[in-house]
Scaffold this active site. Structure first.
Site, mmCIF file in Angstrom:
data_model
loop_
_atom_site.group_PDB
_atom_site.id
_atom_site.type_symbol
_atom_site.label_atom_id
_atom_site.label_comp_id
_atom_site.label_asym_id
_atom_site.label_seq_id
_atom_site.Cartn_x
_atom_site.Cartn_y
_atom_site.Cartn_z
ATOM 1 N N TYR A 175 0.847 -1.188 0.000
ATOM 2 C CA TYR A 175 0.000 0.000 0.000
ATOM 3 C C TYR A 175 0.880 1.234 0.000
ATOM 4 O O TYR A 175 2.074 1.160 0.265
ATOM 5 C CB TYR A 175 -0.915 0.024 1.229
ATOM 6 C CG TYR A 175 -0.229 0.366 2.520
ATOM 7 C CD1 TYR A 175 0.361 -0.630 3.291
ATOM 8 C CD2 TYR A 175 -0.157 1.680 2.961
ATOM 9 C CE1 TYR A 175 1.003 -0.319 4.469
ATOM 10 C CE2 TYR A 175 0.481 2.001 4.152
ATOM 11 C CZ TYR A 175 1.062 0.993 4.904
ATOM 12 O OH TYR A 175 1.704 1.299 6.074
ATOM 13 N N CYS A 176 0.252 2.381 -0.302
ATOM 14 C CA CYS A 176 1.011 3.618 -0.224
ATOM 15 C C CYS A 176 0.108 4.756 0.220
ATOM 16 O O CYS A 176 -0.470 4.691 1.290
ATOM 17 C CB CYS A 176 1.752 3.928 -1.511
ATOM 18 S SG CYS A 176 0.746 3.955 -2.991
ATOM 19 N N ARG A 177 -0.028 5.777 -0.614
ATOM 20 C CA ARG A 177 -0.702 6.976 -0.110
ATOM 21 C C ARG A 177 -2.195 7.017 -0.336
ATOM 22 O O ARG A 177 -2.904 7.786 0.301
ATOM 23 C CB ARG A 177 -0.083 8.209 -0.758
ATOM 24 C CG ARG A 177 1.354 8.393 -0.391
ATOM 25 C CD ARG A 177 1.969 9.503 -1.214
ATOM 26 N NE ARG A 177 3.397 9.604 -0.929
ATOM 27 C CZ ARG A 177 4.300 9.963 -1.830
ATOM 28 N NH1 ARG A 177 3.939 10.242 -3.057
ATOM 29 N NH2 ARG A 177 5.571 10.025 -1.500
ATOM 30 N N CYS A 181 -2.100 6.832 -5.764
ATOM 31 C CA CYS A 181 -0.665 6.881 -5.550
ATOM 32 C C CYS A 181 -0.042 5.793 -6.412
ATOM 33 O O CYS A 181 -0.495 4.655 -6.427
ATOM 34 C CB CYS A 181 -0.365 6.644 -4.072
ATOM 35 S SG CYS A 181 1.376 6.467 -3.732
#
Lengths: 224, 224
Positions: A175-177, A181
């Site tokens: 996962y990220c932002r 993202c």
DNA sequence: TTGTCATTCAATCAATAACTTGACTGATTG
DNA sequence: CAATCAGTCAAGTTATTGATTGAATGACAA
């Protein structure tokens, strides 16, 4: 009477108008990742300092962000109203109705649908029964400001060098932002090419936090 | 790269910008009640014809409304994306964060909280077991275009004259156009003063419809 | 076809918004 | 107590936007 009614609409409109500017949305997204100085936010968005400062003040006026002083720095972070929910509704509407958005998204995130994102609920279950490992591909400083509990942080830039830390026999969830993202999309693409079993978490860190789920900070769940 | 990202933000911003105008929000709310001609919408909002027409075209460009021709009239109705959800998110944010909105709402709707709105779920249950009667206080033409199944339509203006149609021994649940529509608030206030047991439905017709719940049209559930 | 009605288009004007520049303020550091 | 750093403020420029007016279209009715 009718006056009070249109006054309400004016209030609503003011909020929407604040979101009606790409640069502000971008600032907001960055601020949603954690506290950031004005200078940093200006860098991240490519805006001039004064311009970024002014936009941030507009965002603050309606509560989308809050700020506090730390020495000579001014730090901005997401406000505490249901901002993420509002942005989510905007995103969902855009995805539903705007061919442009769908086009850009699928062009850019090479066949997004083939990456089969994992939902929050599914993630929780899989972490519980140990059938998945959670990977945070954001930069270290963002990770330090808050992350999903139990996540391993390998910034996307370091991924090649640190492959040894990743299991080949367990599924990885990256996962990220947030939904737009790129980091996690690219991480998934890169690691799949190397034979890893990896999927993307549907949401990013801000959505997780906004849902009221527990958040780790440095020291918890990230011991090397 | 960064280009595609900011292009997405631009798309989002365009949507928000369209909502960033009180008159457009008001037009949208009226269109959400059912199909309406440009002339009618202009009347309802107090805008000039040309102005209303132009705003409606802006709304149509992003899919918030759709239009069709009927003879020489042009009829506008709500678009089919999750528009109501987006407006709901905007409203919830506004209620959470803006003292002005809370102030106006509670000033205007004399002590809104004392009116204890009924939720959709609660309504369904109470209609099922016959412990409530449903009252639609919108004008007849709006009712004709769609209403909650089983609702009795007495426009607010006719309420005094038609009291005989209302039960004194069963609770009444009144609804109208939405959370900021005054009709049901005023109906509740008026009928309570006369000793009726009456409460307000939390949502209005558009929210009900948007939730995918069944909708009646004239002939169904409204036989005198 | 001609006239009429409902709506849209085109031109215009005033108001607002975004961005830039350079001066200013407040907190830290030497 | 300067000097410096981070951010804000104020003024000006250019571009957008909202509203008005009057002309143009498209559908129907006589």
């Amino acid at each position: 009477m009718t006056n009070a009614k249109s006054e309400i609409f004016q209030q609503f409109a003011e909020l929407a108008r604040v979101l009606g500017q790409g640069n502000r949305l971008e600032l907001l997204e960055h601020a949603a990742q954690g506290e950031r100085s004005v200078e940093r936010l200006a860098q991240l968005t490519g805006l001039s300092l004064a311009n970024a400062s002014q936009h941030l003040q507009v965002l603050r006026r309606v509560g989308f962000v809050r700020s506090r002083r730390d020495g000579k720095r001014m730090l901005y972070r997401l406000g505490d109203g249901p901002v993420i929910e509002l942005l989510g509704a905007l995103r969902r509407y855009a995805e539903h109705s705007r061919a442009e958005v769908r086009g850009i998204v699928s062009d850019y995130f090479n066949r997004l649908d083939s990456l089969e994102p994992v939902s929050r609920e599914a993630l929780v279950k899989r972490l519980d029964d140990g059938s998945a490992v959670l990977l945070d591909v954001r930069p270290e400083d963002e990770f330090a400001l808050g992350h999903l509990p139990g996540a391993l942080n390998i910034p996307f830039a370091d991924l090649e060098r640190r492959l040894a830390e990743l299991p080949k026999d367990t599924q990885i969830v990256a996962y990220c932002r947030g939904p737009y993202c790129v980091l996690s999309f690219e991480a998934v693409a890169a690691l799949r090419a190397k034979g890893y079993d990896i999927r993307r978490l549907e949401d990013g860190f801000p959505e997780w936090k906004a849902a009221g789920l527990p958040v780790g900070t440095v020291g918890a769940g990230n011991s090397p």
